[in-house]
Design an enzyme around this catalytic site. Structure first.
Site, PDB file in Angstrom:
ATOM      1  N   ASP A  42       0.998  -1.400  -0.168  1.00 43.75           N
ATOM      2  CA  ASP A  42       0.045  -0.191   0.001  1.00 43.75           C
ATOM      3  C   ASP A  42       0.873   1.198  -0.003  1.00 43.75           C
ATOM      4  OD1 ASP A  42      -2.158  -1.704   0.278  1.00 43.75           O
ATOM      5  OD2 ASP A  42      -3.012  -0.905   2.132  1.00 43.75           O
ATOM      6  N   HIS A 194       3.641  -2.314   2.855  1.00 45.94           N
ATOM      7  CA  HIS A 194       3.575  -1.075   2.508  1.00 45.94           C
ATOM      8  C   HIS A 194       5.233  -0.623   1.867  1.00 45.94           C
ATOM      9  CE1 HIS A 194       0.614  -0.707   5.855  1.00 45.94           C
ATOM     10  NE2 HIS A 194       0.190   0.284   5.038  1.00 45.94           N
TER      11      HIS A 194
END
Length: 229
Positions: A42, A194
């Site tokens: 992400d 992430h």
């Protein structure tokens, strides 16, 4: 008569869900009876860590799903293109990663619905024009999940995807983080990592451990689209 019969047989042998994910639906994991997991990333594309993660994935010949923010794609279009070039799936993470839980509390449902539409419309346009791919999945920031968000997702042809496990944004020792992720290597898990933001060194470091553990357990590592079909 042959054509309708053929189509009937195809539909009977191969259910619709095998061909495409359904827009407006929500998932946080895959089926536990299928030996597959998915790695997702992400908040990117990041300035430093996306390329490092891509290199690890290349090393192990693994494909993953990157949920990108439109504003980050604007800043780093070449990295977004590189993700696509290396064969990974790209999903929408809205334009600016707004906290819609806080926005909803302050502004109400009606305004929040329109804000989400605006964020998705903007990010979808930027990501698709930059990468040349048609986006089919969306992960709402902070896992924002309301019944009416599914309706908005359906308008844009999106399947909403959350995650089964993730914690790489927490300030915990690398050893504990690795141990926690490894405990969740099982069929159907959608892992959240992430590639955007700062201090993702631990993510890069533990990624090979997750891949090796999956292979040890004979679990295929696939994209979200493959996992959910």
């Amino acid at each position: 008569m042959r054509k309708p019969l053929t189509l009937f047989l195809i539909a009977w042998i191969f259910p619709t869900s095998l061909f495409a994910m359904e827009a407006g639906t929500f998932a946080s994991d895959g089926k536990s009876d299928r030996p597959q997991i998915a790695l997702t990333f992400d908040d990117g594309p990041g300035g430093e860590f996306t390329t490092k993660i891509l290199d690890v994935l290349d090393q192990y010949q693994v494909k993953a799903t990157f949920f990108m923010n439109g504003d980050q794609v604007e800043m780093r279009p070449n990295i977004a293109k590189e993700v696509q070039k290396r064969g990974h799936e790209i999903g929408d993470h809205t334009y600016s990663h707004m906290n819609f839980y806080a926005y909803l509390k302050k502004n109400g449902i009606g305004n929040t619905r329109e804000k989400i539409r605006s964020e998705i419309k903007k990010s979808k346009n930027i990501i698709e024009k930059t990468t040349g791919v048609v986006i089919k999945t969306c992960r709402m920031p902070h896992g924002f999940n309301k019944r009416w968000v599914k309706e908005i997702a359906e308008e844009y042809g999106y399947t909403l995807v959350n995650w089964s496990f993730g914690e790489d944004w927490l300030n915990i020792p690398q050893e504990k983080m690795a141990s926690d992720y490894l405990k969740h290597v099982r069929p159907g898990t959608i892992f959240l990592f992430h590639d955007g933001g700062k201090k993702r060194e631990k993510t890069v470091a533990i990624l090979p451990l997750i891949i090796k553990e999956a292979r040890k357990k004979n679990l295929s590592i696939v994209t979200v689209a493959e996992l959910l079909q």
